[in-house]
Structure formats: structure tokens, C-alpha cells
Scaffold this active site. Structure first.
Site, mmCIF file in Angstrom:
data_model
loop_
_atom_site.group_PDB
_atom_site.id
_atom_site.type_symbol
_atom_site.label_atom_id
_atom_site.label_comp_id
_atom_site.label_asym_id
_atom_site.label_seq_id
_atom_site.Cartn_x
_atom_site.Cartn_y
_atom_site.Cartn_z
ATOM 1 N N THR A 176 0.713 -1.188 -0.127
ATOM 2 C CA THR A 176 0.073 -0.056 0.177
ATOM 3 C C THR A 176 0.834 1.161 0.087
ATOM 4 O O THR A 176 2.112 1.252 0.263
ATOM 5 C CB THR A 176 -0.859 0.008 1.153
ATOM 6 O OG1 THR A 176 -0.248 0.089 2.448
ATOM 7 C CG2 THR A 176 -1.881 -1.127 1.062
ATOM 8 N N ASP A 177 0.277 2.372 -0.242
ATOM 9 C CA ASP A 177 1.031 3.646 -0.317
ATOM 10 C C ASP A 177 0.702 4.501 0.882
ATOM 11 O O ASP A 177 -0.025 3.823 1.924
ATOM 12 C CB ASP A 177 0.499 4.323 -1.629
ATOM 13 C CG ASP A 177 -0.986 4.913 -1.636
ATOM 14 O OD1 ASP A 177 -1.728 4.550 -0.855
ATOM 15 O OD2 ASP A 177 -1.290 5.027 -3.019
ATOM 16 N N LEU A 178 0.881 5.771 1.032
ATOM 17 C CA LEU A 178 0.330 6.409 2.204
ATOM 18 C C LEU A 178 -1.029 6.606 2.422
ATOM 19 O O LEU A 178 -1.445 6.761 3.670
ATOM 20 C CB LEU A 178 1.050 7.999 1.831
ATOM 21 C CG LEU A 178 1.721 8.780 3.014
ATOM 22 C CD1 LEU A 178 2.835 8.045 3.456
ATOM 23 C CD2 LEU A 178 1.930 10.160 2.967
ATOM 24 N N ILE A 200 -3.988 2.479 0.069
ATOM 25 C CA ILE A 200 -4.577 1.692 -0.996
ATOM 26 C C ILE A 200 -3.324 1.304 -1.666
ATOM 27 O O ILE A 200 -2.297 1.467 -1.560
ATOM 28 C CB ILE A 200 -5.564 2.514 -1.881
ATOM 29 C CG1 ILE A 200 -4.528 3.689 -2.427
ATOM 30 C CG2 ILE A 200 -6.519 3.054 -1.309
ATOM 31 C CD1 ILE A 200 -5.389 4.524 -3.416
#
Length: 129
Positions: free
Chosen positions: A14-16, A19
């Protein structure tokens, strides 16, 4: 023939925003293609060692519809759309609960030991019919 590979989304995927980072979908579908070929009985290591042939992605056309999130259980579905003597196009969908989140058309080719295009290996073509 449809191949299905379950994948769980880990924190590292996931990213920040929490997601799945867009490039990780390409990793998910790569894993699914590897397992699909393995389940067809094609040993890619042996194919490379004995015949000098490897598979390469020539083209990817991808659509991102909805985000996947941490801890989601996904299914990557792989189906053959079209095959010639030198290439195969597969459709790969990443789904959650039957809803397509990501979809790609991937064109695969076979390359010889010098990096030149070659016919798809017979064992591969046979197992697709």
C-alpha cells in the site's frame, strides 16, 4: 481455461493513503502468470536452461477501476484472449468479492538466448489447447 490465484494485500503493498500502490498490480498479475504457466506443467527454469527460451512482456494495457486496500483478499484471474505461433495475449483481472478492481491485457512473447523473438515453445502451445 481460467486460472485463479488468491492474493492478500499486505501493508508493504500500500501507499500513504492505505490503498494498493498502482505498480503493485503489475506484480500481482506477474505472480499469477508465473503460477498459471507452472500449473500448465511448463518449467520455465528448465525451458531457459535447455532451450534458451524465456517469456517476456511486450505490451500491457491496464485499467484501474477501484482501489484495493490493506488486508483485502483478492483473486487474480488469468484467461487467454488470443494466441499465435509467436505471441499470446492474456486478460488478467484483479477482483475483490467478484468486483473487478484492475484489468489488463498482457501480450507475451518468447525470446531466444540472444534476445531475439522465437516461436512460443511447443509445450506451452500444446497446454493452451
Amino acid at each position: 481455461m481460467t486460472h485463479r490465484l488468491p492474493i492478500r494485500v499486505y501493508y508493504e503493498d500500500t501507499d500513504l493513503a492505505g490503498i494498493v500502490y498502482y505498480a503493485n498490480y503489475l506484480k500481482f498479475i506477474e505472480r499469477a502468470r508465473t503460477e498459471w504457466v507452472r500449473e500448465m506443467g511448463v518449467d520455465q527454469s528448465r525451458l531457459k536452461a535447455e532451450e534458451g527460451v524465456v517469456f517476456a512482456v511486450r505490451r500491457v494495457e491496464a485499467d484501474y477501476m477501484q482501489p484495493a486496500k490493506f488486508d483485502d483478499e483478492l483473486i487474480v484471474e488469468t484467461t487467454v484472449e488470443m494466441m499465435t505461433g509467436v505471441r499470446v495475449v492474456v486478460k488478467q483481472d484483479v477482483m475483490r468479492d467478484g468486483v473487478v478492481l484492475f484489468s489488463a491485457l498482457v501480450t507475451l512473447v518468447a525470446l531466444g538466448s540472444e534476445g531475439q523473438p522465437v516461436r512460443l515453445p511447443a509445450v506451452f502451445r500444446r497446454n493452451l489447447h
